[in-house]
Design a protein around this motif. Structure first.
Motif, short mmCIF file in Angstrom:
data_model
loop_
_atom_site.label_atom_id
_atom_site.label_comp_id
_atom_site.label_asym_id
_atom_site.label_seq_id
_atom_site.Cartn_x
_atom_site.Cartn_y
_atom_site.Cartn_z
N SER A 279 35.13 81.28 14.63
CA SER A 279 34.46 82.41 15.16
C SER A 279 33.26 82.77 14.08
O SER A 279 32.44 83.06 14.69
CB SER A 279 35.43 83.59 15.43
N LEU A 280 33.43 82.79 12.95
CA LEU A 280 32.51 82.98 11.97
C LEU A 280 31.45 82.05 12.34
O LEU A 280 30.01 82.36 12.32
CB LEU A 280 32.70 82.85 10.54
N TRP A 281 31.66 80.78 12.12
CA TRP A 281 30.49 79.67 12.51
C TRP A 281 30.06 79.84 13.94
O TRP A 281 28.81 79.40 14.11
CB TRP A 281 31.35 78.24 12.29
N LEU A 282 30.76 79.98 14.96
CA LEU A 282 30.14 80.02 16.45
C LEU A 282 29.18 81.17 16.24
O LEU A 282 28.26 81.13 17.32
CB LEU A 282 31.32 80.32 17.33
N ASN A 283 29.28 82.39 15.55
CA ASN A 283 28.29 83.46 15.65
C ASN A 283 27.32 83.19 14.22
O ASN A 283 26.96 84.37 13.84
CB ASN A 283 28.94 84.57 15.37
N ARG A 284 27.11 82.17 13.93
CA ARG A 284 26.41 81.85 12.65
C ARG A 284 24.98 82.27 12.60
O ARG A 284 24.41 82.71 11.69
CB ARG A 284 26.47 80.46 12.16
N ASP A 285 24.50 82.28 13.95
CA ASP A 285 23.06 82.74 14.07
C ASP A 285 23.12 84.40 13.70
O ASP A 285 22.14 84.84 12.99
CB ASP A 285 22.48 82.63 15.58
#
Length: 714
Positions: free
Chosen positions: A548-554
């Motif tokens: 979830s952290l990487w998928l919301n990286r922007d």
């Protein structure tokens, strides 16, 4: 001056300044008296010692209006005298240390405990602490000259005013109790106010030499850590600027630079000299190391700010190089040794909440918690024990509450609830720290059961820790509770929003909670108390939070600096469990057997596929980049083998020849130069895609998961 001329008006020989101030007999040696030689003191004979009014200052530093080119980098100088009321002094003691910092077994305990009885006898054997106001001369010599050159080289690399202003804008994203943005900003403001002319655009070796002389003089004095006034920060900044604080500023700059993006306009500035985020952080790290060397004098004391410098430099080093580097373990031991020497491991019971007491409490609680995290991460014994430490929880206060005066601090403390949490629903760095420290009993229990020698435990012991952990999480305030449903930040495209910051902190806190559950389940599985079903379920939850952290990286771009650590600390363990169970299920399916555990094969493969993309996204300048890329190759080959059906071949009858191995997948663009193929060092028989039994050697659910001999074949 010849000794015959050194006579007072009464005909007696004149004493040197050190002996005169200490009120002890001087042997009038020429050019240095015997007492000063024995005690390594600066020995000077004032031409008219009694004509100068008491409290008057000696030759002041040249005014800033003098052109920089006229300043001389002379090493011999006269220290200005500060009024006794402003001079930071050491407590007069026969053995220089206060008795409260040590126990009754210390060699000097008898004298320290009865110091009041020895006061008359101490006059001739202790240095007068007023000697710090005596004019001192730093003599030119090999060591002094080398230190001056090191000091000049270090200050020449001090960030310019334009760079510090840019870095200050990124300071709020350094969420660390050891780096106070308010203290850094105050220190920078004082530095540019007092030394702006020396560090400005015309910076040169001659200009920074005068600043180096001032800092060297200040570093020789003590820091008062027991005062409770609002001027506490000024005891190590401003006119009392020390090498310890200069080093802390360098580490802060290194943190912010390392947290920046490669395309940040900061690196296009002329003063950055074409450096990228990693090389610029390495320069800051080296300058911080130089400051540590400049603090290493014969009469140096270990103070709080020195401990902060040592810890911050160790952390900066860890984010520059890989966290698996063994050299970092040595640095950790040095930090802990200095921490204990400074007395931070056993803080007193503060009767009054001050900025100083709150800051020291944050330092103590933070390092005690980090010691347990380091122990679990490396699988090595901790360096702290609760039997010898007293580290109270810091109050849930913001930077503005702590450093904006005693009245504002008192009002903020009065607004806290009965458990010490803020009632505004905000998440401060201390909020996160308090929540982590509440987990300390659980982590200490895990360390004891897993790393203790011949320690026996039962399922009841593990269940008790699990129940205690659940109670701790339930005690968190509502604004710290992690939503179990999928969280989405797509509505908030602003990376500077508070929701992005809160999402990051709550996700990291949830990962720490799941990590405790994960390790407790591993202990249960290793002793055969339970099956691996719950361990697998927790691994799936951990992987979802990691992804979830990487998928919301922007939206989390300001916190992407920690993504490689998230992968190494949380992602690798749960990915290992998923990979092993995925292979076991594939083999069971080929043998028409019931899978050992129940899970969705499709969901696990999708999670591991996204995790592979996550690993490939890690930047080359990240400290754990090579470790992440090596893991990517392993996970990718496992997923490919399961999808291609080659994992089932291990369960075929012996008379059926296995299919030929598939050709290795083509290398990606960045693999050719940046990835390290650690699989090439393994036995080729273990790497055949038709026989993946070698993965059982890293199966955490079998045998003693701490027995490193099980992994000797790897």
């Amino acid at each position: 001056m010849p000794s015959e001329a050194r006579k007072r008006r009464n005909g007696q020989l004149q004493a040197c300044e050190s002996c005169r101030k200490a009120k002890v007999r001087c042997d009038h040696g020429d050019p240095i008296c015997g007492r000063c030689v024995r005690r390594n003191l600066s020995c000077t004979y004032h031409p008219a010692p009694l004509t100068r009014p008491r409290g008057a200052k000696v030759i002041p530093s040249p005014p800033s209006s003098i052109p920089t080119a006229t300043r001389s980098p002379t090493i011999s100088f006269v220290s200005p005298v500060t009024p006794a009321s402003e001079t930071p002094t050491r407590t007069k003691s026969l053995f220089h240390k206060p008795p409260s910092a040590y126990g009754a077994t210390r060699f000097s305990a008898i004298f320290s405990e009865n110091q009041a009885s020895f006061e008359p006898a101490l006059l001739d054997v202790t240095e007068d602490e007023g000697s710090s106001t005596v004019p001192k001369v730093i003599k030119t010599g090999d060591r002094s000259a080398a230190l001056m050159e090191l000091a000049i080289d270090t200050l020449l690399n001090f960030p310019t005013l334009r760079v510090t202003e840019i870095l200050t804008a990124g300071s709020p994203y350094v969420i660390d109790s050891w780096v106070s943005p308010t203290m850094i900003q105050n220190c920078l403001s004082q530095i540019w106010t007092q030394y702006g002319a020396l560090l400005g655009g015309r910076r040169s070796r001659n200009s920074v030499a005068q600043m180096a002389i001032d800092i060297m003089r200040n570093t020789k004095s003590s820091i008062r850590t027991d005062n409770e006034d609002s001027d506490w920060q000024n005891w190590f900044g401003g006119p009392r600027l020390r090498w310890e604080m200069i080093g802390v500023v360098f580490t802060w700059a290194g943190f912010v630079i390392k947290h920046s993006q490669e395309w940040d306009p900061l690196f296009k500035l002329e003063e950055m000299k074409g450096m990228n985020r990693k090389s610029a952080a390495e320069v800051m790290n080296q300058c911080a190391s130089n400051c540590l060397d400049l603090c290493d004098t014969d009469d140096a004391e270990v103070n709080d700010i020195l401990v902060v410098l040592m810890k911050n430099r160790w952390k900066l080093q860890s984010i520059i190089v890989s966290d698996e580097c063994d050299r970092l373990r040595i640095g950790t031991g040095m930090v802990v040794g200095a921490f204990i020497t400074a007395g931070l491991h056993r803080l007193p019971h503060f009767t009054k909440i001050t900025a100083n007491s709150q800051y020291r409490t944050c330092l103590a609680a933070s390092l005690y918690y980090l010691d347990k995290c380091e122990s679990l991460f490396t699988g090595r014994p901790p360096l702290f024990s609760r039997d010898f430490c007293h580290c109270p929880l810091p109050l849930d206060l913001s930077e503005d509450d702590i450093f904006n005066g005693p009245d504002n601090l008192a009002r903020a403390v009065a607004k806290l609830d009965a458990n010490g949490w803020n009632t505004d629903g905000k998440i401060h760095p201390t909020t996160w720290l308090r929540a982590l420290c509440l987990q300390l009993p659980i982590r200490e229990g895990i360390v004891y059961f897993s790393l203790g020698v011949n320690v026996q435990f039962t399922k009841v012991d593990i269940d008790n820790l699990t129940t205690q952990l659940n109670d701790i999480v339930d005690s968190y305030p509502a604004h710290l509770q992690f939503a179990t449903r999928s969280q989405n930040l797509s509505k908030t495209r602003d990376p500077c929003s508070s929701s992005a910051r809160e999402f990051y902190i709550k996700s990291r806190l949830q990962l720490d909670v799941l990590q405790c559950h994960f390790l407790l389940q591993r202990l249960s599985v290793s002793r055969g108390f339970v099956s691996g079903q719950k361990l697998l379920d927790i691994a799936v939850q951990m992987m979802n939070v990691v992804l979830s952290l990487w998928l919301n990286r922007d939206e989390l771009i300001h916190f992407s600096f920690a993504f490689d650590w998230v992968v190494v600390c949380y992602g690798i363990p749960c990915a290992g469990v998923l990979c092993v169970e995925l292979l076991k299920t594939a083999k069971a399916h080929s043998a028409s057997e019931r899978p050992p555990l129940s899970f969705s094969k499709s969901d696990v493969i999708q999670s591991l596929t996204i995790f592979i993309a996550y690993l490939n996204w890690i930047r080359p300048s990240d400290g754990n980049a090579e470790l992440c890329w090596r893991l990517k190759k392993v996970v990718k080959r496992i997923v490919d083998s399961v999808l291609d059906g080659t994992a089932e071949s291990a369960a075929m009858p012996e008379n059926v020849p296995p299919p030929p191995p598939s050709p290795p997948p083509p290398k990606e663009a960045n693999e050719e130069t940046t990835e390290v193929d650690f699989l090439s060092d393994l036995d080729p028989q273990l790497l055949g895609l038709d026989d993946l039994d070698w993965l059982n050697t890293i199966d955490w659910t079998q045998g003693d998961w701490l027995d490193m001999n099980q992994q000797s074949s790897l």
